[in-house]
Motif scaffolding. Structure first.
Motif, PDB file in Angstrom:
ATOM      1  N   PHE A 436     -34.734  30.152  23.450  1.00 46.19           N
ATOM      2  CA  PHE A 436     -33.918  31.318  23.798  1.00 46.19           C
ATOM      3  C   PHE A 436     -33.101  31.791  22.595  1.00 46.19           C
ATOM      4  O   PHE A 436     -33.046  32.988  22.298  1.00 46.19           O
ATOM      5  CB  PHE A 436     -32.985  30.977  24.956  1.00 46.19           C
ATOM      6  CG  PHE A 436     -32.066  32.107  25.358  1.00 46.19           C
ATOM      7  CD1 PHE A 436     -32.521  33.113  26.181  1.00 46.19           C
ATOM      8  CD2 PHE A 436     -30.759  32.161  24.899  1.00 46.19           C
ATOM      9  CE1 PHE A 436     -31.686  34.165  26.554  1.00 46.19           C
ATOM     10  CE2 PHE A 436     -29.918  33.207  25.253  1.00 46.19           C
ATOM     11  CZ  PHE A 436     -30.392  34.213  26.083  1.00 46.19           C
ATOM     12  N   PHE A 437     -32.464  30.864  21.892  1.00 45.15           N
ATOM     13  CA  PHE A 437     -31.614  31.253  20.762  1.00 45.15           C
ATOM     14  C   PHE A 437     -32.401  31.467  19.473  1.00 45.15           C
ATOM     15  O   PHE A 437     -31.870  32.016  18.505  1.00 45.15           O
ATOM     16  CB  PHE A 437     -30.510  30.219  20.544  1.00 45.15           C
ATOM     17  CG  PHE A 437     -29.414  30.291  21.574  1.00 45.15           C
ATOM     18  CD1 PHE A 437     -28.626  31.422  21.689  1.00 45.15           C
ATOM     19  CD2 PHE A 437     -29.185  29.239  22.444  1.00 45.15           C
ATOM     20  CE1 PHE A 437     -27.621  31.503  22.644  1.00 45.15           C
ATOM     21  CE2 PHE A 437     -28.181  29.303  23.402  1.00 45.15           C
ATOM     22  CZ  PHE A 437     -27.401  30.438  23.500  1.00 45.15           C
ATOM     23  N   LYS A 438     -33.625  30.988  19.420  1.00 43.25           N
ATOM     24  CA  LYS A 438     -34.504  31.230  18.273  1.00 43.25           C
ATOM     25  C   LYS A 438     -33.816  30.931  16.943  1.00 43.25           C
ATOM     26  O   LYS A 438     -33.614  31.811  16.100  1.00 43.25           O
ATOM     27  CB  LYS A 438     -35.021  32.678  18.293  1.00 43.25           C
ATOM     28  CG  LYS A 438     -36.051  32.927  19.370  1.00 43.25           C
ATOM     29  CD  LYS A 438     -36.692  34.293  19.206  1.00 43.25           C
ATOM     30  CE  LYS A 438     -37.813  34.462  20.211  1.00 43.25           C
ATOM     31  NZ  LYS A 438     -38.468  35.788  20.102  1.00 43.25           N
ATOM     32  N   GLU A 439     -33.415  29.697  16.772  1.00 49.02           N
ATOM     33  CA  GLU A 439     -32.811  29.200  15.528  1.00 49.02           C
ATOM     34  C   GLU A 439     -31.424  29.790  15.253  1.00 49.02           C
ATOM     35  O   GLU A 439     -30.912  29.670  14.146  1.00 49.02           O
ATOM     36  CB  GLU A 439     -33.727  29.471  14.340  1.00 49.02           C
ATOM     37  CG  GLU A 439     -35.087  28.800  14.455  1.00 49.02           C
ATOM     38  CD  GLU A 439     -35.977  29.074  13.261  1.00 49.02           C
ATOM     39  OE1 GLU A 439     -35.577  29.899  12.402  1.00 49.02           O
ATOM     40  OE2 GLU A 439     -37.059  28.465  13.184  1.00 49.02           O
ATOM     41  N   ARG A 440     -30.820  30.416  16.246  1.00 49.18           N
ATOM     42  CA  ARG A 440     -29.441  30.879  16.085  1.00 49.18           C
ATOM     43  C   ARG A 440     -28.523  29.712  16.404  1.00 49.18           C
ATOM     44  O   ARG A 440     -28.131  29.498  17.547  1.00 49.18           O
ATOM     45  CB  ARG A 440     -29.166  32.060  17.013  1.00 49.18           C
ATOM     46  CG  ARG A 440     -29.891  33.343  16.599  1.00 49.18           C
ATOM     47  CD  ARG A 440     -29.840  34.319  17.725  1.00 49.18           C
ATOM     48  NE  ARG A 440     -30.261  35.647  17.307  1.00 49.18           N
ATOM     49  CZ  ARG A 440     -30.817  36.538  18.113  1.00 49.18           C
ATOM     50  NH1 ARG A 440     -31.040  36.220  19.384  1.00 49.18           N
ATOM     51  NH2 ARG A 440     -31.169  37.726  17.689  1.00 49.18           N
ATOM     52  N   GLU A 441     -28.185  28.972  15.392  1.00 48.63           N
ATOM     53  CA  GLU A 441     -27.430  27.732  15.577  1.00 48.63           C
ATOM     54  C   GLU A 441     -26.078  27.984  16.233  1.00 48.63           C
ATOM     55  O   GLU A 441     -25.594  27.165  17.024  1.00 48.63           O
ATOM     56  CB  GLU A 441     -27.239  27.045  14.220  1.00 48.63           C
ATOM     57  CG  GLU A 441     -26.606  25.674  14.308  1.00 48.63           C
ATOM     58  CD  GLU A 441     -26.390  25.056  12.942  1.00 48.63           C
ATOM     59  OE1 GLU A 441     -25.769  23.975  12.884  1.00 48.63           O
ATOM     60  OE2 GLU A 441     -26.823  25.657  11.942  1.00 48.63           O
ATOM     61  N   LEU A 442     -25.487  29.117  15.930  1.00 53.08           N
ATOM     62  CA  LEU A 442     -24.175  29.432  16.495  1.00 53.08           C
ATOM     63  C   LEU A 442     -24.232  29.449  18.022  1.00 53.08           C
ATOM     64  O   LEU A 442     -23.319  28.961  18.694  1.00 53.08           O
ATOM     65  CB  LEU A 442     -23.707  30.790  15.960  1.00 53.08           C
ATOM     66  CG  LEU A 442     -22.421  31.379  16.552  1.00 53.08           C
ATOM     67  CD1 LEU A 442     -21.267  30.402  16.447  1.00 53.08           C
ATOM     68  CD2 LEU A 442     -22.078  32.694  15.860  1.00 53.08           C
ATOM     69  N   GLY A 443     -25.301  29.990  18.587  1.00 50.88           N
ATOM     70  CA  GLY A 443     -25.430  30.032  20.036  1.00 50.88           C
ATOM     71  C   GLY A 443     -25.499  28.650  20.642  1.00 50.88           C
ATOM     72  O   GLY A 443     -24.869  28.377  21.683  1.00 50.88           O
ATOM     73  N   MET A 444     -26.243  27.751  20.022  1.00 50.91           N
ATOM     74  CA  MET A 444     -26.367  26.382  20.524  1.00 50.91           C
ATOM     75  C   MET A 444     -25.003  25.697  20.546  1.00 50.91           C
ATOM     76  O   MET A 444     -24.635  25.055  21.534  1.00 50.91           O
ATOM     77  CB  MET A 444     -27.334  25.594  19.647  1.00 50.91           C
ATOM     78  CG  MET A 444     -28.739  26.180  19.573  1.00 50.91           C
ATOM     79  SD  MET A 444     -29.636  25.921  21.103  1.00 50.91           S
ATOM     80  CE  MET A 444     -29.811  24.135  21.073  1.00 50.91           C
TER      81      MET A 444
END
Length: 482
Positions: A436-444
């Motif tokens: 879902f976040f596709k490597e968007r670490e901030l979202g995780m």
């Protein structure tokens, strides 16, 4: 087979032709005006049907489709129209001084036909964009518009407003003014004489002097929208807003003014700020740099402490990030229970998101709207970005865990929403957080942070326009997997 097809077409045409005129007119009003007029050539039955349609719109598509200019076409259409009523009358053209009499005749035509929606655009090609309607040549709106009892919606672009001594638009609900200079007391006079006004939209108005937006008290009034570009507004001017009845305030495109003075919006419960057009604007540096805009934004935000719904754009978040990195943010506090944040979930938005979460201690519903990353949507302040090690996002959030204690105690529902169309959050019915976040670490990291600090959190929703997946706090097994 060809003969059979032709027979079927003729049969369908005959079936439509036997319908009452009122139904045929409704059908034609679903078509572009140029296509509706062409139906007059179909048969004797259709010859005059188009002359009774109630929705008349001469836009740029008319010229492209017919090859005929709008002014003579409109003259001809008005002379042939036979219907007793016009619900909607609109045109787009570039006004020239020799057109005044013709335009007046069109407006009188619409008023006599009890027009409900009037939309007049006198600068469709932006030829007159740099002119000022207060002193440069332009069309002066016919006074009969201000006494039109049937008018419900009025949209005007690039014209001069000169009010009669007495006027009263008793049914007018929506006003949109675009590229018009509005001297002091103009809006006060307009809104004082529109008792059921619900919405006022101001687009690129009063660009060369201080703009006083004074809206008369009105229990029906709910939305004030202000749209401004950066390049044409004089940067030393201010906006002053006095709208005691407004319930929703929307400010879009750019934040070009030196100051935004909010005198009275005591009934306002929803504020939406979307200044993403500020990204990459050369004028930002020319007008004093980002530090000036930081101060302007913070002062503007301080006026919305009591709004119940707050929506902030990506540009606002990044500007607050820069402010936070410099340790100059200062303490803001909001009473909102619903918070919307537009973000690309890039590393430089991290401090801004954290700051906003700490400022909104009463928030119950948090919606994170995820924009597709655009390489231009980054503040051009590389010297500031290098001062902070954004790569260590996990370390940053570990430090924020302590400062967020107690700030998210009212948070109940969090939604992460992809704004792209046709975006699917599940493949084959299976949801994966990393996908879902596709490597968007901030979202995780933000999901982890909210799970750990929001004691009353009920669920986290992951959605798009097409799909939705919900993780409930009580579902311990699912939470552990997250």
């Amino acid at each position: 087979m060809a003969e059979s097809t032709n027979e079927n077409l003729e049969m369908v045409q005959d079936m439509i032709s036997i319908l009452p005129d009122e139904i045929l007119q409704l059908i034609l009003e679903k078509l572009p005006l140029e296509d509706a007029v062409k139906t007059g050539c179909l048969s004797r039955r259709w010859k005059d049907v188009w002359k009774y349609i109630t929705r008349i719109s001469f836009e740029s598509s008319w010229v492209e489709s017919t090859g005929k200019e709008i002014v003579p076409s409109l003259d001809h259409f008005v002379s042939l129209h036979q219907g007793p009523k016009v619900k909607c009358f609109s045109f787009e053209m570039t006004y020239e001084l020799n057109m005044a009499d013709q335009v007046n005749s069109w407006i009188l035509f619409a008023v006599k036909k009890n027009v409900e929606r009037l939309c007049l655009d006198f600068d469709v090609d932006r030829v007159n964009y740099e002119l000022n309607t207060e002193h440069d040549p332009c069309y002066e709106l016919h006074s009969r518009v201000f006494t039109c009892e049937s008018l419900v919606s009025l949209t005007l672009r690039f014209c001069r407003l000169k009010f009669p001594d007495l006027f009263h638009l008793r049914y007018l609900r929506t006003i949109k003014l675009w590229q018009i200079e509005l001297p002091d007391k103009t809006l006060q006079k307009v809104t004082s004489n529109t008792p059921v006004l619900e919405e006022l939209v101001l687009i690129e108005c009063s660009r060369t002097f201080d703009f006083y937006i004074d809206v008369a008290p009105n229990p029906n009034f709910h939305t004030l929208e202000i749209v401004e570009e950066l390049s044409e507004v004089h940067s030393w001017t201010v906006i002053e807003i006095n709208a005691p009845s407004v319930r929703k305030l929307v400010m879009c495109q750019c934040m070009p003014r030196l100051e935004y003075r909010i005198k009275n919006i005591s009934q306002c419960h929803e504020v939406r700020l979307n200044f993403d057009s500020m990204f990459g604007a050369v004028q930002v540096e020319e007008n004093g740099g980002f530090r000036d805009y930081e101060d302007i934004l913070l002062k503007l935000l301080s006026n919305f402490k009591h709004a119940r719904t707050l929506r902030l754009c990506n540009w606002c978040i990044q500007l607050l990030s820069v402010r936070e990195v410099r340790k100059f943010t200062g303490s803001l506090s909001f009473s909102c229970t619903h918070l919307d944040l537009y973000t690309c979930f890039q590393m430089w938005e991290t401090p801004g998101i954290a700051y906003i979460l700490k400022a909104c201690h009463d928030v119950e519903n948090l919606v994170i709207l995820i924009d597709e990353y655009d390489g231009h949507a980054v503040l051009q302040i590389y010297d500031v970005l290098t001062l902070y090690d954004f790569e260590e996002i996990s370390k940053f959030w570990r430090n924020e865990d302590y400062s967020l204690v107690g700030h998210l105690k009212n948070l109940k529902v969090v939604e992460f929403k992809e704004t792209r169309e046709e975006y699917h959050i599940m493949n084959n019915g299976t949801f994966e957080l990393h996908t879902f976040f596709k490597e968007r670490e901030l979202g995780m990291h933000l999901v982890d942070l909210l799970m750990e600090n929001a004691d009353n959190l009920k669920c986290v929703v992951f959605s798009s326009d097409k799909q939705q997946h919900v993780i409930y706090r009580k579902d311990v097994d699912v939470v552990d997997k997250v």
